[in-house]
Scaffold this motif. Structure first.
Motif, PDB file in Angstrom:
ATOM      1  N   PHE A   1     -16.369 -12.093  -0.502  1.00 15.29           N
ATOM      2  CA  PHE A   1     -16.023 -10.914  -1.306  1.00 15.29           C
ATOM      3  C   PHE A   1     -14.842 -11.147  -2.243  1.00 15.29           C
ATOM      4  CE2 PHE A   1     -13.605  -6.981  -1.943  1.00 15.29           C
ATOM      5  CZ  PHE A   1     -14.566  -6.208  -2.551  1.00 15.29           C
TER       6      PHE A   1
ATOM      7  N   PHE B   1     -14.558 -13.633  -6.115  1.00 17.49           N
ATOM      8  CA  PHE B   1     -15.376 -13.255  -7.264  1.00 17.49           C
ATOM      9  C   PHE B   1     -15.111 -14.117  -8.489  1.00 17.49           C
ATOM     10  CE2 PHE B   1     -11.559 -10.795  -6.779  1.00 17.49           C
ATOM     11  CZ  PHE B   1     -10.939 -10.935  -8.006  1.00 17.49           C
TER      12      PHE B   1
ATOM     13  N   TRP C   1     -22.288  -3.005   4.200  1.00 14.87           N
ATOM     14  CA  TRP C   1     -23.439  -3.204   3.314  1.00 14.87           C
ATOM     15  C   TRP C   1     -23.560  -4.658   2.868  1.00 14.87           C
ATOM     16  CZ3 TRP C   1     -19.370   0.119   2.296  1.00 14.87           C
ATOM     17  CH2 TRP C   1     -18.394  -0.358   1.429  1.00 14.87           C
TER      18      TRP C   1
ATOM     19  N   PRO D   1      -0.610  -4.021  -3.751  1.00 17.10           N
ATOM     20  CA  PRO D   1      -1.345  -5.021  -2.983  1.00 17.10           C
ATOM     21  C   PRO D   1      -1.625  -6.245  -3.852  1.00 17.10           C
ATOM     22  CG  PRO D   1      -2.396  -2.869  -2.816  1.00 17.10           C
ATOM     23  CD  PRO D   1      -1.335  -2.755  -3.858  1.00 17.10           C
TER      24      PRO D   1
ATOM     25  N   VAL E   1     -10.355   2.538   4.381  1.00 15.80           N
ATOM     26  CA  VAL E   1     -10.115   1.124   4.682  1.00 15.80           C
ATOM     27  C   VAL E   1     -10.878   0.226   3.697  1.00 15.80           C
ATOM     28  CG1 VAL E   1     -10.664  -0.665   6.372  1.00 15.80           C
ATOM     29  CG2 VAL E   1      -9.509   1.413   7.098  1.00 15.80           C
ATOM     30  N   HIS E   2     -12.090   0.637   3.339  1.00 18.65           N
ATOM     31  CA  HIS E   2     -12.884  -0.186   2.417  1.00 18.65           C
ATOM     32  C   HIS E   2     -12.282  -0.182   1.016  1.00 18.65           C
ATOM     33  CE1 HIS E   2     -16.366   0.549   5.377  1.00 18.65           C
ATOM     34  NE2 HIS E   2     -15.729  -0.555   5.668  1.00 18.65           N
TER      35      HIS E   2
ATOM     36  N   PHE F   1       0.824  -1.213   0.000  1.00 15.02           N
ATOM     37  CA  PHE F   1       0.000   0.000   0.000  1.00 15.02           C
ATOM     38  C   PHE F   1       0.856   1.261   0.000  1.00 15.02           C
ATOM     39  CE2 PHE F   1      -2.915  -3.176   1.709  1.00 15.02           C
ATOM     40  CZ  PHE F   1      -4.017  -2.942   0.902  1.00 15.02           C
TER      41      PHE F   1
ATOM     42  N   PHE G   1     -17.242  -4.834   5.243  1.00 16.71           N
ATOM     43  CA  PHE G   1     -18.145  -3.976   4.483  1.00 16.71           C
ATOM     44  C   PHE G   1     -19.514  -3.986   5.156  1.00 16.71           C
ATOM     45  CE2 PHE G   1     -15.247  -5.666   1.081  1.00 16.71           C
ATOM     46  CZ  PHE G   1     -14.547  -4.483   0.903  1.00 16.71           C
TER      47      PHE G   1
ATOM     48  N   VAL H   1     -18.434  -2.095  -4.081  1.00 19.20           N
ATOM     49  CA  VAL H   1     -17.807  -1.264  -3.050  1.00 19.20           C
ATOM     50  C   VAL H   1     -18.225   0.203  -3.170  1.00 19.20           C
ATOM     51  CG1 VAL H   1     -15.637  -0.540  -1.987  1.00 19.20           C
ATOM     52  CG2 VAL H   1     -15.860  -2.862  -2.894  1.00 19.20           C
TER      53      VAL H   1
ATOM     54  N   ALA I   1      -9.112   0.263   0.396  1.00 17.63           N
ATOM     55  CA  ALA I   1      -7.874  -0.512   0.490  1.00 17.63           C
ATOM     56  C   ALA I   1      -8.188  -2.007   0.433  1.00 17.63           C
ATOM     57  CB  ALA I   1      -7.133  -0.165   1.779  1.00 17.63           C
ATOM     58  N   ALA I   2      -9.237  -2.420   1.126  1.00 21.39           N
ATOM     59  CA  ALA I   2      -9.595  -3.840   1.120  1.00 21.39           C
ATOM     60  C   ALA I   2      -9.967  -4.282  -0.296  1.00 21.39           C
ATOM     61  CB  ALA I   2     -10.748  -4.101   2.087  1.00 21.39           C
ATOM     62  N   ALA I   3     -10.734  -3.462  -0.986  1.00 18.44           N
ATOM     63  CA  ALA I   3     -11.126  -3.817  -2.355  1.00 18.44           C
ATOM     64  C   ALA I   3      -9.887  -3.968  -3.242  1.00 18.44           C
ATOM     65  CB  ALA I   3     -12.061  -2.765  -2.935  1.00 18.44           C
ATOM     66  N   ARG I   4      -8.934  -3.081  -3.043  1.00 17.50           N
ATOM     67  CA  ARG I   4      -7.681  -3.153  -3.811  1.00 17.50           C
ATOM     68  C   ARG I   4      -6.917  -4.420  -3.480  1.00 17.50           C
ATOM     69  NH1 ARG I   4      -3.317   1.278  -3.020  1.00 17.50           N
ATOM     70  NH2 ARG I   4      -2.072   0.343  -4.667  1.00 17.50           N
ATOM     71  N   ASN I   5      -6.876  -4.729  -2.177  1.00 17.55           N
ATOM     72  CA  ASN I   5      -6.109  -5.868  -1.708  1.00 17.55           C
ATOM     73  C   ASN I   5      -6.625  -7.175  -2.318  1.00 17.55           C
ATOM     74  OD1 ASN I   5      -4.904  -6.784   1.634  1.00 17.55           O
ATOM     75  ND2 ASN I   5      -4.331  -7.508  -0.365  1.00 17.55           N
ATOM     76  N   PHE I   6      -7.948  -7.286  -2.450  1.00 15.30           N
ATOM     77  CA  PHE I   6      -8.503  -8.528  -2.983  1.00 15.30           C
ATOM     78  C   PHE I   6      -8.464  -8.563  -4.511  1.00 15.30           C
ATOM     79  CE2 PHE I   6     -10.328  -8.691   1.285  1.00 15.30           C
ATOM     80  CZ  PHE I   6     -10.077 -10.007   1.603  1.00 15.30           C
ATOM     81  N   GLY I   7      -7.938  -7.507  -5.120  1.00 15.40           N
ATOM     82  CA  GLY I   7      -7.774  -7.510  -6.568  1.00 15.40           C
ATOM     83  C   GLY I   7      -9.077  -7.605  -7.329  1.00 15.40           C
ATOM     84  N   VAL I   8     -10.137  -7.028  -6.769  1.00 17.29           N
ATOM     85  CA  VAL I   8     -11.446  -7.094  -7.408  1.00 17.29           C
ATOM     86  C   VAL I   8     -11.416  -6.296  -8.716  1.00 17.29           C
ATOM     87  CG1 VAL I   8     -13.893  -6.686  -7.013  1.00 17.29           C
ATOM     88  CG2 VAL I   8     -12.407  -7.127  -5.093  1.00 17.29           C
TER      89      VAL I   8
ATOM     90  N   ASP J   1     -14.895   5.313   3.588  1.00 13.74           N
ATOM     91  CA  ASP J   1     -13.817   4.935   4.498  1.00 13.74           C
ATOM     92  C   ASP J   1     -12.660   4.360   3.675  1.00 13.74           C
ATOM     93  OD1 ASP J   1     -12.161   3.817   6.412  1.00 13.74           O
ATOM     94  OD2 ASP J   1     -13.832   3.137   7.662  1.00 13.74           O
TER      95      ASP J   1
END
Lengths: 244, 226
Positions: free
Chosen positions: A94, A97, A85, A69, B120-121, A51, A83, B139, B123-130, B118
């Motif tokens: 999550f 995918f 939501w 990352p 953090v959310h 990061f 999350f 997200v 960053a998490a999305a980035r981390n999981f490579g979505v 946030d």
């Protein structure tokens, strides 16, 4: 070495936060990083997670330099990383995918069970306690089967009883899954309870003061002589007299 | 003011009954709702992706935001001459005014909502490579939805305010037209008040419908705890 920090330095503007950090983490090792707040330990973890880019030096994982990352190594934040939501199921699935629906369902169920959230599949995070949210986040991270987990003060927002429970949960999961774990905390007791080795950092700019081997077998007796010795050693190293 | 000139509730009730009998009640309400629906939907479809894009690209925002801020305090009614120039007298002009009235607040609210996500959310999305599509759908959009729904409610209120004004000028049906027409065609103040009452009631109903969205399970986290 699974994760290798080589001469990592970091600055934010004129402020130096890390100086010449060199340490290797073995495959399957549980490494804790402790230090006073502001010592750059979270920064170090963020650099390893891809990061942040270091000002100097490098981090390699399996010999490859870390540049961004990657889902092979997952960062676990305090429980606010879930999350809000998505349901428990949605959160844990999550990262899956690209998995076929059926396999994904099975994987999610497996990890819901591993972290003991059976019956809460359809619950939303706002309906869960802090400890349960933290379990969701750990399960979400583990579900993608990463080889490295980065945990940044994951239990910092929990009450002390839940924190203790979560630590033994984490150890149980770590034993079952054998991931390499880098765990940042400012709680010295926590580090001695969890880690194979504890990296003690100095105040800012953060340097490694000492690496302490925790040579106590699990489950650890928190009132054993060796536990107290090691804990006091780290307290002393950070410059705290262990009394109130 | 001569209070005797303001029709009482019974007279107004009778006027609404008269509209119903002449078939104008349903016709005018539908005409107004039709214009609001199209103007408002067009605003949603354009403003949300636009606001998302601006919110994510700080350079684009720096370029566009000042323009938005200058346009915002201009009443949509000031656009009437331009609307007529561009689209002529008729439905399209009225729809355009409604579109404008809801587009600006929606864009600004979407942009601000993106800023409030946030980190953090993200960053998490980035981390999981979505992949990007999933990152937006799973997200970004859900993260802004609670704030977006509030903005949608406010924008619909504004759209409803404007439809009435727009109909006073550009068209020959609808509740706004009813009010102007009733006055012009023989000082039928009972029909004027009837039109006002209908506008108020429908406005409340629209707002109540929008409020229901705030109770969706996936957005309740965004509001103060019940």
């Amino acid at each position: 070495m699974k994760v290798q920090f080589t001469d990592v330095s970091m600055r934010f503007g004129a402020m130096e936060v890390l100086q010449h950090v060199t340490i290797g983490v073995e495959e399957g090792e549980f490494l804790c990083i402790v230090g006073p707040s502001g010592c750059g330990k979270s920064t170090l973890l963020n650099i390893a997670g891809g990061f942040l880019a270091p000002a100097a030096g490098s981090v390699t994982i399996d010999g490859e330099p870390v540049t961004a990352p990657d889902r092979r190594r997952i960062f676990v934040f305090q429980e606010r990383g879930v999350f809000p939501w998505l349901t428990v199921e949605g959160n844990i699935g999550f990262g899956l995918f690209d998995m076929p629906e059926e396999a994904r369902r099975q994987r999610v169920a497996q990890y819901i069970q591993l972290v003991g959230l059976d019956g809460f599949e359809k619950a939303y995070p706002r309906e869960l306690s802090g400890g349960m949210k933290q379990r969701v986040e750990v399960a979400r991270a583990l579900a993608v089967n990463p080889d490295v987990l980065f945990l940044d003060e994951p239990f910092g927002a929990l009450d002390s009883i839940t924190r203790l429970q979560m630590r033994s949960e984490l150890l149980r999961i770590w034993r079952a899954e054998r991931k390499t774990v880098l765990f940042v905390t400012h709680d010295i007791d926590e580090s001695v309870q969890l880690a194979d080795r504890v990296v003690v950092m100095s105040a800012r700019p953060g340097r490694i003061r000492r690496v302490v081997d925790i040579d106590i077998a699990h489950p650890r007796d928190l009132s054993s002589k060796r536990y107290i010795e090691l804990r006091d050693l780290i307290f002393g190293e950070i410059g705290l007299a262990h009394q109130v | 003011m001569r209070p005797s000139l303001i029709p009482g509730p019974i007279v107004v009730g009778r006027a609404i009954g008269e509209l119903a009998v002449r078939g104008l009640l349903v016709k005018y309400v539908v005409a107004s709702l039709f214009r609001v629906t199209w103007g408002y939907l067009a605003a949603l479809v354009i403003a949300i992706p636009f606001g998302l894009t601006l919110g994510m690209m700080s350079l684009g925002e720096m370029a566009i935001n000042p323009i938005l801020q200058v346009l915002r305090p201009i009443s949509p009614l000031a656009w009437i001459p331009i609307a007529i120039l561009w689209f002529g007298v008729g439905d399209v002009s009225a729809i355009f005014l409604i579109f404008l009235a809801s587009f600006l607040p929606l864009t600004v609210a979407t942009m601000n909502a993106v800023h409030n996500i946030d980190p953090v959310h993200l960053a998490a999305a980035r981390n999981f490579g979505v992949p990007l599509r999933a990152r937006v759908a799973d997200v970004l959009l859900p993260a802004i939805l609670p704030q977006l729904i509030v903005a949608m409610r406010i924008a619909l209120g504004v759209a409803w305010l404007v439809v009435v004004a727009a109909e006073m000028i550009a068209v020959n049906s609808g509740l706004g037209f009813l009010i102007v027409d009733a006055r012009n065609a023989g000082d039928r103040y009972d029909l004027v008040i009837a039109g006002m009452v209908l506008i108020g009631v429908i406005g409340v109903v629209l707002d109540l419908l929008m409020r229901r969205l705030e109770r969706l399970d996936s957005v309740r986290w965004g509001y103060a705890t019940e």
